[in-house]
Design an enzyme around this catalytic site. Structure first.
Site, mmCIF file in Angstrom:
data_model
loop_
_atom_site.group_PDB
_atom_site.id
_atom_site.type_symbol
_atom_site.label_atom_id
_atom_site.label_comp_id
_atom_site.label_asym_id
_atom_site.label_seq_id
_atom_site.Cartn_x
_atom_site.Cartn_y
_atom_site.Cartn_z
ATOM 1 N N ASP A 30 27.718 45.948 39.579
ATOM 2 C CA ASP A 30 27.604 46.260 38.145
ATOM 3 C C ASP A 30 27.085 47.679 37.918
ATOM 4 O OD1 ASP A 30 27.797 45.755 35.448
ATOM 5 O OD2 ASP A 30 25.957 44.559 35.319
ATOM 6 N N ASN B 194 35.645 39.104 31.798
ATOM 7 C CA ASN B 194 36.057 40.512 31.721
ATOM 8 C C ASN B 194 37.433 40.712 31.065
ATOM 9 O OD1 ASN B 194 34.429 41.355 34.867
ATOM 10 N ND2 ASN B 194 33.692 41.737 32.789
#
Ligand code: IPE
Ligand code: IPE
Ligand code: MG
Length: 240
Positions: free
Chosen positions: A19, A67
């Site tokens: 991330d 996502n």
């Protein structure tokens, strides 16, 4: 029974939530894809570090079921980056005898990506020196829901009795039942959450959170994380 007394100093299976690519790019006033590209370099570096340290399984969260809500150009950029990664890095998998696998709803991916993934997975299928597992269109709840659905059908068709459903029944119907649970979970970028990653499999993993953004997470940061792992004492409920 799990081994309690001695924890091997090196985790057999490391899982990573990669991330912070967007924030890394933003700091440089660049588009998000610039960050994702730099993130792919970190994946290359960490994959090599796994080989050097003797980590057998590496699972990386590359794209979650959540996502898909990202802007279309970011999603298609990530998909073409994935294709490039497969093309450019396939030779490393062969050289190191590393098997490529995918966890997630692979059918959701664009056809061209799926074809490329299936090709590399087939070409590396027989390798036994390690596994790189890409979590793609992966969601922990989706994985458990898919397993429950499979069990429900087996019960309905008479092959399984409801009373026989136990933890092993569920574990055997997850996406990669033969892969051992991760020992160590790393998340970069300072967020301290799971974001729907490997909910079942991480139940006894050691967690490591670092503020370092994924594009800055390379060999040194990985080695530092492994040092921290080696200091942990895993007890699985036993007294200290
Ligand atoms: C992680 O980086 C990569 C993916 C989720 C594909 P992000 O894109 O989430 O980066 P931040 O969190 O916005 O910085
Ligand atoms: C988790 O990161 C998914 C991946 C790294 C692929 P996100 O950036 O999507 O997670 P949230 O939205 O911060 O929880
Ligand atoms: Mg993020």
């Amino acid at each position: 029974m799990r081994a309690v007394a001695s924890t091997p100093a090196i985790p057999r299976h490391v899982a990573i939530i990669m991330d912070g690519n967007g924030r890394w790019a933003k700091k440089r006033m660049q588009p998000r894809l610039f960050g994702h590209r730099a993130g792919a370099e970190s994946l290359r570096a960490v994959l090599r570090a796994c080989r050097d340290h003797g980590v057998e399984f590496l699972t990386v969260y590359a794209f979650s079921t959540e996502n898909w809500v990202r802007p279309e150009d970011e999603v298609s950029g990530l998909m073409s980056l994935l294709k490039t990664f497969l093309k450019k890095d396939e030779h490393e998998l062969h050289e190191n005898q590393v098997r490529l696998r995918v966890t997630g709803r692979i059918r959701d991916l664009p056809e061209a990506v799926r074809t490329e993934l299936e090709r590399v997975m087939a070409a590396t299928r027989a390798y036994t020196q390690g596994q790189l597992i890409l979590a793609l269109s992966y969601g922990g709840r989706a994985e458990i829901a898919d397993a429950v659905q499979a069990i429900a059908w087996e019960v309905k068709e008479g092959g399984l009795l409801p009373d026989a459903v136990d933890e092993a029944t569920i574990a055997q119907r997850l996406y990669l039942p033969d892969v051992p649970d991760p020992d160590f979970m790393i998340r970069t970028s300072g967020e301290c959450r799971l974001s729907n990653f490997l909910l079942w499999e991480l139940s006894y993993a050691e967690f490591y959170f670092t503020d370092t953004l994924w594009p800055d997470f390379r060999e040194k940061e990985f080695a530092k994380a492994l040092e921290e792992y080696a200091r942990r004492q895993r007890r699985y409920g036993a007294p200290s």
